[in-house]
Write an enzyme that holds these catalytic residues in place. Structure first.
Site, mmCIF file in Angstrom:
data_model
loop_
_atom_site.group_PDB
_atom_site.id
_atom_site.type_symbol
_atom_site.label_atom_id
_atom_site.label_comp_id
_atom_site.label_asym_id
_atom_site.label_seq_id
_atom_site.Cartn_x
_atom_site.Cartn_y
_atom_site.Cartn_z
ATOM 1 N N ARG A 18 49.657 32.034 38.502
ATOM 2 C CA ARG A 18 50.129 30.707 38.872
ATOM 3 C C ARG A 18 49.958 29.761 37.693
ATOM 4 N NH1 ARG A 18 45.753 32.623 40.578
ATOM 5 N NH2 ARG A 18 46.969 33.781 42.080
ATOM 6 N N ASP A 239 38.409 34.713 34.476
ATOM 7 C CA ASP A 239 38.694 33.928 35.679
ATOM 8 C C ASP A 239 37.451 33.659 36.513
ATOM 9 O OD1 ASP A 239 38.479 36.549 36.617
ATOM 10 O OD2 ASP A 239 40.523 36.654 37.379
ATOM 11 N N THR A 240 36.487 34.581 36.499
ATOM 12 C CA THR A 240 35.266 34.320 37.251
ATOM 13 C C THR A 240 34.465 33.185 36.637
ATOM 14 O OG1 THR A 240 35.185 36.657 37.849
ATOM 15 C CG2 THR A 240 33.208 35.372 38.262
ATOM 16 N N THR A 261 40.833 39.806 44.448
ATOM 17 C CA THR A 261 41.044 41.257 44.347
ATOM 18 C C THR A 261 39.714 41.963 44.158
ATOM 19 O OG1 THR A 261 43.255 40.926 43.442
ATOM 20 C CG2 THR A 261 42.233 43.061 43.068
ATOM 21 N N GLY A 404 40.531 33.195 46.851
ATOM 22 C CA GLY A 404 41.414 33.492 47.969
ATOM 23 C C GLY A 404 40.680 33.918 49.225
#
Length: 484
Positions: A18, A239-240, A261, A404
């Site tokens: 995104r 990303d973490t 994920t 998510g």
């Protein structure tokens, strides 16, 4: 300090990507989606690859939509999953698409690395959890390939995309700490490991820290022209790291689950824990955006649910979760971190077979498979959090679930039940928010990460889940779900 700033966050997950526009001020944190797209690997006869050229094209499409909206962002930041990389030749050209971490080739590199550097020494230097797809093992597996022979520079995925945007070569610190090649004592590449593994000199580029301006976007790209143009700024490119930066933590001792994920379950510490006990428990020490340590364990995440739905050719997640909520709690449990669940394929069949082997009732409907997965994930979170607290000698009073998985009400409630702690779920877009907030701190709109987290807590919706009765049931199920 500046009053407000507009920035762009490019957030690439293992299943989707995104491009988001963020507007940040002292009491303002707005996030708007400009472009969203799937991230699907490509299976070729010689292995499983990321379609990185498509990701770059989609990134540019997102930037183009931001420009078309009339926004004038000051900077762009990119984050993605960890460990995977692209190789550049002497001319700066990409040597083949990056190999996917789920490709089995990396397993061959484990023995090569451990023959050169014993596992105990590798952990002493890097503090990194053993995962067979860590960058260090991928490199060892690729060592004799033509692509590796041609390589002169290694760039992790966010750094590769940033190189195409700016021409700047480098490695961002939080992602570098996931490779198995970073010395946590110096926060730089380990010369001893590089030499022991026979890596070419100069293969690993200079390291930079979150907040660093990497350069202006190349002429001709969206957002590069008009006014001062946007610059590319380093964020927590793992990303973490960005997700943990977006945790709305207050003063209470907290643990986090970055749920996507994968699920990253752990604590935030001032210094690494590199004891033999933490190595045996397979805990990792990764660097956060402010230099603190993300002491965590990778736990299988919503991949188990995503891949099961692909096998069933279903997309009615809400219906499946509602049906799973009506199933008998803790009827069937598995170890979700069993390596047999790592490759793509018919996961429902593998989950059912694993239950049979463990003496658990076979989940014979999709709803029962989903309930098995979610109960088992909650048990895995419980085990990881309790172990992290013990190894770090820390109390935990609340669990923050971000990403998510924060939208999965059943999983959040089961996590509260399993851990016996309140769960604060949200924000779901913590990674993009953390990306945006690092840029805002670097732009001096916010003073520091603590202020950024207080801003998240004031402006973003968070839902609380309190544990329900039944602790003895969860304790008994934890024994059933333990690794074997």
């Amino acid at each position: 300090m500046s009053a407000e700033v507009t920035v762009v966050a490019v957030d690439l997950g293992a299943a989707s990507g995104r491009v988001m526009t963020g507007r940040v001020g002292a009491d303002r944190l707005d996030l708007a989606e400009a472009h969203r797209f799937p991230n699907e690997p490509v299976a070729l006869p010689d292995g499983l690859y990321w379609d990185v050229l498509r990701l770059y094209r989609e990134l540019l499409a997102g930037l183009d939509r931001v420009a078309a909206s009339g926004a004038a962002p000051a900077s762009v930041g990119i984050d993605s999953w960890a460990v995977d990389y692209g190789l550049l030749d002497a001319t700066g050209a990409l040597v083949g698409n990056p190999v996917h971490y789920r490709d089995p080739r990396s397993a061959a590199g484990v023995a090569r690395v451990h023959a050169a550097v014993p596992p105990e020494e590798l952990y002493r230097v890097t503090g990194l959890q053993h995962l067979p797809f860590n960058t260090v093992f991928q490199l060892a597996a690729a060592r004799d390939t033509p692509a590796f022979a041609a390589a002169r520079t290694l760039l992790l995925v966010p750094d590769l995309l940033g190189y195409w945007l700016t021409g700047r070569v480098g490695a961002e610190l939080t992602n570098a700490s996931t490779t198995g090649l970073l010395d946590l004592s110096t926060m730089d590449w380990s010369p001893a490991l590089v030499a022991a593994l026979g890596l070419p000199p100069g293969l690993l580029p200079p390291i930079h820290r979150p907040g660093t301006v990497l350069g202006a976007l190349r002429p001709g790209l969206p957002l590069a022209a008009g006014g001062p143009g946007a610059v590319l700024r380093a964020v927590g490119s793992h990303d973490t790291a960005s997700a943990v930066a977006g945790v709305p933590a207050g003063d209470r001792p907290f643990a986090y689950v970055s749920s996507g994920t994968w699920s990253l379950v752990g604590l935030e510490l001032d210094r690494p824990v590199r004891t033999e006990a933490s190595r045996a428990a397979n805990f990792t020490n990764e660097v956060g955006v402010d230099g603190r340590i993300r002491f965590l364990r990778n736990v299988a995440g919503l991949w188990l649910l995503q891949e099961s739905m692909r096998a069933w050719h279903r997309d009615d997640l809400a219906g499946l979760l509602a049906a799973a909520a009506r199933e008998t709690p803790l009827r069937s449990v598995i170890d979700p971190d069993d390596p047999e669940f790592l490759p793509p394929g018919d996961l429902p069949a593998r989950i059912a077979a694993a239950c049979v082997r463990r003496g658990e009732p076979e989940p014979d409907t999709p709803a029962r498979v989903v309930r098995c997965v979610l109960d088992s994930l909650a048990l895995a979170y419980r085990a990881a959090l309790r172990t992290a607290a013990r190894l770090a000698d820390r109390d935990v009073e609340v669990v923050h679930v971000v990403g998510g998985g924060a939208r999965n009400e059943l999983l959040c409630q089961l996590t509260a039940d399993a851990c016996g702690l309140p769960v604060l779920a949200g924000p779901a877009e913590a990674t993009a928010l953390g990306n945006v907030l690092v840029q805002a701190v670097a732009a001096e709109v916010l003073p520091d990460l603590a202020a950024a987290r207080r801003l998240v807590a004031r402006t973003q919706p968070v839902r609380r889940y309190d544990p329900r009765p039944g602790r003895d049931d969860w304790a008994a199920a934890a024994v059933r779900a333990a690794p074997r």
